[in-house]
Motif scaffolding. Structure first.
Motif, mmCIF file in Angstrom:
data_model
loop_
_atom_site.group_PDB
_atom_site.id
_atom_site.type_symbol
_atom_site.label_atom_id
_atom_site.label_comp_id
_atom_site.label_asym_id
_atom_site.label_seq_id
_atom_site.Cartn_x
_atom_site.Cartn_y
_atom_site.Cartn_z
ATOM 1 N N GLU A 1 0.783 -0.766 0.183
ATOM 2 C CA GLU A 1 0.217 -0.156 0.325
ATOM 3 C C GLU A 1 1.198 1.355 -0.121
ATOM 4 N N THR A 2 2.258 1.503 -0.205
ATOM 5 C CA THR A 2 2.539 2.707 -0.092
ATOM 6 C C THR A 2 3.238 3.000 -1.619
ATOM 7 N N GLU A 3 2.338 2.064 -2.473
ATOM 8 C CA GLU A 3 2.561 1.823 -4.221
ATOM 9 C C GLU A 3 3.030 3.177 -4.905
ATOM 10 N N GLY A 4 3.401 3.737 -5.661
ATOM 11 C CA GLY A 4 3.965 4.687 -6.068
ATOM 12 C C GLY A 4 4.098 4.320 -7.864
ATOM 13 N N PRO A 5 5.134 4.304 -8.192
ATOM 14 C CA PRO A 5 6.081 3.883 -9.647
ATOM 15 C C PRO A 5 5.736 2.387 -9.037
ATOM 16 N N PRO A 6 5.597 1.691 -10.354
ATOM 17 C CA PRO A 6 4.776 0.557 -10.207
ATOM 18 C C PRO A 6 5.863 -0.609 -9.754
ATOM 19 N N GLY A 7 5.071 -1.420 -8.893
ATOM 20 C CA GLY A 7 6.264 -2.131 -7.714
ATOM 21 C C GLY A 7 7.551 -1.313 -6.525
ATOM 22 N N HIS A 8 7.065 -0.279 -7.041
ATOM 23 C CA HIS A 8 8.092 0.679 -5.898
ATOM 24 C C HIS A 8 6.907 1.672 -4.990
ATOM 25 N N ALA A 9 7.919 1.964 -3.774
ATOM 26 C CA ALA A 9 7.641 2.508 -3.010
ATOM 27 C C ALA A 9 7.241 4.518 -3.950
ATOM 28 N N HIS A 10 5.984 5.070 -3.168
ATOM 29 C CA HIS A 10 5.773 6.012 -3.298
ATOM 30 C C HIS A 10 7.119 7.388 -2.952
ATOM 31 N N GLY A 11 7.396 8.152 -3.271
ATOM 32 C CA GLY A 11 8.244 9.385 -2.964
ATOM 33 C C GLY A 11 7.518 9.888 -1.400
ATOM 34 N N PRO B 1 11.892 -1.157 -3.871
ATOM 35 C CA PRO B 1 11.088 -2.061 -4.803
ATOM 36 C C PRO B 1 10.206 -2.130 -3.406
ATOM 37 N N LEU B 2 8.564 -3.024 -3.276
ATOM 38 C CA LEU B 2 7.835 -3.062 -2.360
ATOM 39 C C LEU B 2 8.212 -4.283 -1.884
ATOM 40 N N HIS B 3 7.739 -4.775 -0.755
ATOM 41 C CA HIS B 3 8.177 -5.369 0.115
ATOM 42 C C HIS B 3 9.523 -5.970 0.598
ATOM 43 N N LYS B 4 10.014 -4.778 1.089
ATOM 44 C CA LYS B 4 11.584 -4.810 0.834
ATOM 45 C C LYS B 4 11.129 -4.276 2.750
ATOM 46 N N VAL B 5 12.807 -4.665 2.820
ATOM 47 C CA VAL B 5 13.283 -4.009 4.355
ATOM 48 C C VAL B 5 13.962 -3.443 3.971
#
Ligand SMILES: CCCCCCCCCCCC(=O)SCCNC(=O)CCNC(=O)[C@H](O)C(C)(C)COP(=O)(O)OP(=O)(O)OC[C@H]1O[C@@H](n2cnc3c(N)ncnc32)[C@H](O)[C@@H]1OP(=O)(O)O
Length: 164
Positions: free
Chosen positions: A68-78, A114-118
């Motif tokens: 739910e932090t997604e911005g660009p596909p598959g990546h975190a929103h700024g 990338p999403l899902h990343k710690v």
């Protein structure tokens, strides 16, 4: 493995254990339970956050960027990265003994996250002049820096805040 310490490698699962010599820091016990936007939902799909103090008493965080932090596909929103920088650097000033709100925040986005990343967040209170407390920090994992932040915090009277 010791449950309180993790190795420093990145992970695609939300393993938020701190590194060796990091001590858990209970943000809610320290500033109240109002920090719901970033760190308030340990089972949620936005952020999951654990706070620590390192051996030099600097505030650190382990943060999982969920779907739910997604911005660009598959990546975190700024804005998601900026929110993390805002909370962690502001909290670092509190952990250093200053009652503050954030007056100005500068964030440079250096790599797509990338999403899902710690990832880890490091902080340092670099100056305190009158009511102005400057905190620097960054979001990183191993050799990759995702965002760098400079946060001007302004002290306020604790009586003006309703800590719950
Ligand atoms: C509840 C539990 C919490 C728990 C908190 C947990 C950790 C925090 C995590 C979340 C952090 C946030 O998001 S906090 C939420 C986002 N931030 C906010 O909503 C803050 C909104 N802004 C304000 O409330 C106000 O503008 C203040 C308090 C920042 C300043 O107002 P003030 O008290 O009237 O003070 P003021 O006279 O204007 O300024 C004092 C000095 O600071 C300087 N100054 C003030 N603002 C700025 C600025 N943006 N950029 C540069 N400099 C500034 C002034 O030039 C002046 O310098 P000089 O003349 O003395 O040299």
């Amino acid at each position: 493995m010791d449950k309180t310490h993790a190795n420093s490698t990145c992970s695609n699962r939300p393993d938020l254990r701190g590194e060796i010599n990091w001590i858990p820091f209970d943000a809610a016990a320290f500033v109240g339970s109002s920090l719901r936007f970033v760190s308030g939902d340990p089972e949620g799909n936005r952020f999951r956050v654990s706070y620590y103090l390192d051996s030099t008493q600097h505030l650190k965080a382990k943060v999982w960027f969920g779907p739910e932090t997604e911005g660009p596909p598959g990546h975190a929103h700024g804005g998601a990265m900026a929110a993390v920088v805002d909370e962690v650097l502001g909290l670092a000033a509190w952990a250093a003994g200053y009652s503050i709100v954030v007056g100005n925040l500068s964030v440079s986005f250096r790599n797509m996250l990338p999403l899902h990343k710690v990832v880890s967040v490091e902080t340092k209170v670099v100056s305190a002049e009158g009511r102005k407390i400057m905190v620097h920090g960054r979001i990183y994992c191993e050799k990759t820096t995702y965002a760098v932040g400079e946060c001007l915090c302004i002290t306020i009277q604790p009586k003006n805040i309703n800590i719950r």
